[in-house]
Design a protein around this motif. Structure first.
Motif, PDB file in Angstrom:
ATOM      1  N   CYS A 127       1.550  -9.343  -6.166  1.00 59.24           N
ATOM      2  CA  CYS A 127       2.238  -8.809  -4.977  1.00 59.24           C
ATOM      3  C   CYS A 127       3.156  -7.670  -5.379  1.00 59.24           C
ATOM      4  O   CYS A 127       3.718  -7.658  -6.472  1.00 59.24           O
ATOM      5  CB  CYS A 127       3.068  -9.898  -4.304  1.00 59.24           C
ATOM      6  N   GLN A 128       3.332  -6.737  -4.467  1.00 57.14           N
ATOM      7  CA  GLN A 128       4.290  -5.652  -4.654  1.00 57.14           C
ATOM      8  C   GLN A 128       5.669  -6.137  -4.202  1.00 57.14           C
ATOM      9  O   GLN A 128       5.778  -7.149  -3.508  1.00 57.14           O
ATOM     10  CB  GLN A 128       3.835  -4.422  -3.858  1.00 57.14           C
ATOM     11  N   PRO A 129       6.751  -5.440  -4.591  1.00 57.34           N
ATOM     12  CA  PRO A 129       8.097  -5.885  -4.227  1.00 57.34           C
ATOM     13  C   PRO A 129       8.312  -6.100  -2.729  1.00 57.34           C
ATOM     14  O   PRO A 129       9.107  -6.943  -2.330  1.00 57.34           O
ATOM     15  CB  PRO A 129       8.999  -4.757  -4.755  1.00 57.34           C
ATOM     16  N   HIS A 130       7.592  -5.381  -1.884  1.00 54.61           N
ATOM     17  CA  HIS A 130       7.748  -5.559  -0.432  1.00 54.61           C
ATOM     18  C   HIS A 130       7.033  -6.812   0.071  1.00 54.61           C
ATOM     19  O   HIS A 130       7.076  -7.113   1.260  1.00 54.61           O
ATOM     20  CB  HIS A 130       7.271  -4.321   0.325  1.00 54.61           C
ATOM     21  N   ALA A 136       0.265  -8.240  -0.797  1.00 56.13           N
ATOM     22  CA  ALA A 136      -0.645  -8.394  -1.933  1.00 56.13           C
ATOM     23  C   ALA A 136      -1.051  -7.014  -2.452  1.00 56.13           C
ATOM     24  O   ALA A 136      -1.386  -6.121  -1.676  1.00 56.13           O
ATOM     25  CB  ALA A 136      -1.880  -9.178  -1.515  1.00 56.13           C
ATOM     26  N   SER A 137      -1.018  -6.837  -3.760  1.00 58.57           N
ATOM     27  CA  SER A 137      -1.351  -5.542  -4.363  1.00 58.57           C
ATOM     28  C   SER A 137      -2.757  -5.099  -3.989  1.00 58.57           C
ATOM     29  O   SER A 137      -2.979  -3.924  -3.656  1.00 58.57           O
ATOM     30  CB  SER A 137      -1.223  -5.613  -5.883  1.00 58.57           C
ATOM     31  N   SER A 138      -3.725  -6.013  -4.025  1.00 63.08           N
ATOM     32  CA  SER A 138      -5.104  -5.636  -3.724  1.00 63.08           C
ATOM     33  C   SER A 138      -5.251  -5.174  -2.275  1.00 63.08           C
ATOM     34  O   SER A 138      -6.022  -4.262  -1.975  1.00 63.08           O
ATOM     35  CB  SER A 138      -6.050  -6.803  -4.001  1.00 63.08           C
ATOM     36  N   GLU A 139      -4.494  -5.751  -1.362  1.00 66.08           N
ATOM     37  CA  GLU A 139      -4.518  -5.351   0.045  1.00 66.08           C
ATOM     38  C   GLU A 139      -3.778  -4.018   0.220  1.00 66.08           C
ATOM     39  O   GLU A 139      -4.231  -3.125   0.929  1.00 66.08           O
ATOM     40  CB  GLU A 139      -3.840  -6.449   0.868  1.00 66.08           C
ATOM     41  N   ALA A 140      -2.647  -3.895  -0.444  1.00 65.78           N
ATOM     42  CA  ALA A 140      -1.821  -2.699  -0.302  1.00 65.78           C
ATOM     43  C   ALA A 140      -2.500  -1.457  -0.860  1.00 65.78           C
ATOM     44  O   ALA A 140      -2.356  -0.367  -0.297  1.00 65.78           O
ATOM     45  CB  ALA A 140      -0.469  -2.915  -0.987  1.00 65.78           C
ATOM     46  N   ALA A 145      -0.510  11.062   0.499  1.00 67.17           N
ATOM     47  CA  ALA A 145       0.416   9.923   0.550  1.00 67.17           C
ATOM     48  C   ALA A 145       1.171   9.823  -0.768  1.00 67.17           C
ATOM     49  O   ALA A 145       0.598  10.036  -1.837  1.00 67.17           O
ATOM     50  CB  ALA A 145      -0.364   8.641   0.814  1.00 67.17           C
ATOM     51  N   ARG A 146       2.459   9.483  -0.674  1.00 66.37           N
ATOM     52  CA  ARG A 146       3.302   9.227  -1.860  1.00 66.37           C
ATOM     53  C   ARG A 146       4.065   7.945  -1.612  1.00 66.37           C
ATOM     54  O   ARG A 146       4.612   7.744  -0.529  1.00 66.37           O
ATOM     55  CB  ARG A 146       4.296  10.364  -2.079  1.00 66.37           C
ATOM     56  N   PHE A 147       4.084   7.093  -2.633  1.00 63.02           N
ATOM     57  CA  PHE A 147       4.800   5.829  -2.498  1.00 63.02           C
ATOM     58  C   PHE A 147       5.107   5.271  -3.879  1.00 63.02           C
ATOM     59  O   PHE A 147       4.518   5.685  -4.880  1.00 63.02           O
ATOM     60  CB  PHE A 147       3.968   4.820  -1.682  1.00 63.02           C
ATOM     61  N   GLU A 148       6.036   4.332  -3.909  1.00 60.96           N
ATOM     62  CA  GLU A 148       6.377   3.654  -5.161  1.00 60.96           C
ATOM     63  C   GLU A 148       5.464   2.450  -5.319  1.00 60.96           C
ATOM     64  O   GLU A 148       5.085   1.808  -4.344  1.00 60.96           O
ATOM     65  CB  GLU A 148       7.850   3.241  -5.150  1.00 60.96           C
ATOM     66  N   PRO A 201       6.046  -4.885 -16.522  1.00 59.19           N
ATOM     67  CA  PRO A 201       6.009  -4.005 -15.350  1.00 59.19           C
ATOM     68  C   PRO A 201       6.060  -2.528 -15.741  1.00 59.19           C
ATOM     69  O   PRO A 201       6.718  -2.144 -16.707  1.00 59.19           O
ATOM     70  CB  PRO A 201       7.253  -4.408 -14.555  1.00 59.19           C
ATOM     71  N   ILE A 202       5.351  -1.713 -14.960  1.00 66.05           N
ATOM     72  CA  ILE A 202       5.345  -0.262 -15.120  1.00 66.05           C
ATOM     73  C   ILE A 202       5.599   0.335 -13.740  1.00 66.05           C
ATOM     74  O   ILE A 202       4.679   0.439 -12.920  1.00 66.05           O
ATOM     75  CB  ILE A 202       4.001   0.242 -15.680  1.00 66.05           C
ATOM     76  N   PRO A 203       6.859   0.697 -13.448  1.00 64.73           N
ATOM     77  CA  PRO A 203       7.144   1.326 -12.148  1.00 64.73           C
ATOM     78  C   PRO A 203       6.481   2.701 -12.081  1.00 64.73           C
ATOM     79  O   PRO A 203       6.439   3.427 -13.070  1.00 64.73           O
ATOM     80  CB  PRO A 203       8.666   1.456 -12.122  1.00 64.73           C
ATOM     81  N   ALA A 204       5.974   3.047 -10.917  1.00 64.28           N
ATOM     82  CA  ALA A 204       5.270   4.323 -10.776  1.00 64.28           C
ATOM     83  C   ALA A 204       5.514   4.918  -9.399  1.00 64.28           C
ATOM     84  O   ALA A 204       5.764   4.200  -8.438  1.00 64.28           O
ATOM     85  CB  ALA A 204       3.771   4.100 -10.977  1.00 64.28           C
ATOM     86  N   GLU A 205       5.446   6.236  -9.344  1.00 66.31           N
ATOM     87  CA  GLU A 205       5.362   6.925  -8.070  1.00 66.31           C
ATOM     88  C   GLU A 205       3.926   7.407  -7.967  1.00 66.31           C
ATOM     89  O   GLU A 205       3.435   8.108  -8.843  1.00 66.31           O
ATOM     90  CB  GLU A 205       6.309   8.116  -7.988  1.00 66.31           C
ATOM     91  N   VAL A 206       3.238   7.012  -6.928  1.00 59.63           N
ATOM     92  CA  VAL A 206       1.814   7.308  -6.768  1.00 59.63           C
ATOM     93  C   VAL A 206       1.632   8.401  -5.719  1.00 59.63           C
ATOM     94  O   VAL A 206       2.277   8.384  -4.677  1.00 59.63           O
ATOM     95  CB  VAL A 206       1.043   6.027  -6.348  1.00 59.63           C
ATOM     96  N   THR A 207       0.759   9.339  -6.012  1.00 63.22           N
ATOM     97  CA  THR A 207       0.366  10.375  -5.069  1.00 63.22           C
ATOM     98  C   THR A 207      -1.133  10.239  -4.850  1.00 63.22           C
ATOM     99  O   THR A 207      -1.897  10.177  -5.810  1.00 63.22           O
ATOM    100  CB  THR A 207       0.671  11.779  -5.624  1.00 63.22           C
ATOM    101  N   ILE A 208      -1.552  10.189  -3.580  1.00 63.18           N
ATOM    102  CA  ILE A 208      -2.979  10.098  -3.267  1.00 63.18           C
ATOM    103  C   ILE A 208      -3.355  11.299  -2.403  1.00 63.18           C
ATOM    104  O   ILE A 208      -2.726  11.567  -1.388  1.00 63.18           O
ATOM    105  CB  ILE A 208      -3.323   8.788  -2.522  1.00 63.18           C
TER     106      ILE A 208
END
Length: 190
Positions: A135-138, A141-145, A159-162, A172-179
């Motif tokens: 799961c992500q912090p929010h 589920a990661s696979s759904e998100a 899209a950009r999100f943490e 853990p590896i925090p990331a900022e994702v750009t799609i």
């Protein structure tokens, strides 16, 4: 393959029937050790160049046609590879992945391999869903998100999100994702 009147009736019988050609020449065309197509030329009657031996001018014709088709295929392939590589390099300097419109993970850069301390690109592709916690912090589920995030650029644009990834040791590896969405043939992300 050269099939002439000297060939036995059984020689390449299935191909002869499928092509409707008792006499033909075929040769593979390829790139990077892959056969991409087979060029076939033939006729119903045994006429030049369908003699027992190809003459010097016939070989030149075959080579010219083969080179032309191979150059066209290579050019088309290079344009697509160049566009994909540009997107990978421009999207982020650390880790980049390439998904298709059906949300299948197709490719990644070496940064992804290094970031997660993996053996190679194939391991990243095979184990992608292990590289995020369940799961992500929010709370989603990661696979759904990730699928929801991949759909967003088709509707709203880039899209950009943490995101929280993790390596195989579960650190853990925090990331900022750009799609970005890439439209085939456009050369630019949409």
């Amino acid at each position: 393959v050269v099939v002439t009147g000297l060939a036995s009736p059984e020689s390449h019988e299935a191909f002869r029937a499928a092509l409707g050609l008792p006499f033909f020449i075929s040769w593979p065309l390829g790139q990077h050790d892959w056969v991409t197509s087979i060029l076939i030329s033939g006729c119903k009657a045994e006429l030049p160049p369908f003699l027992t031996r190809l003459g010097r001018s016939d070989v030149g014709t075959v080579q010219t046609v083969s080179a032309y088709l191979a150059a066209m295929l290579a050019s088309q392939h290079l344009v697509e590879v160049e566009e994909r590589n540009k997107i990978m390099l421009d999207a982020t300097p650390l880790c980049c992945a390439f998904w298709d419109e059906n949300f299948r993970l197709l490719d990644c850069n070496q940064g992804a391999v290094r970031l997660f301390s993996l053996a190679n690109k194939q391991e990243y592709l095979d184990r992608f869903f292990e590289l995020s916690p369940p799961c992500q912090p929010h709370g989603r589920a990661s696979s759904e998100a990730i699928y929801a995030a991949l759909k967003e650029p088709f509707v709203l644009g880039p899209a950009r999100f943490e995101w929280i990834h993790r390596n195989l040791a579960r650190q853990p590896i925090p990331a900022e994702v750009t799609i970005l969405q890439w439209r085939r043939g456009s050369g630019l992300p949409g």
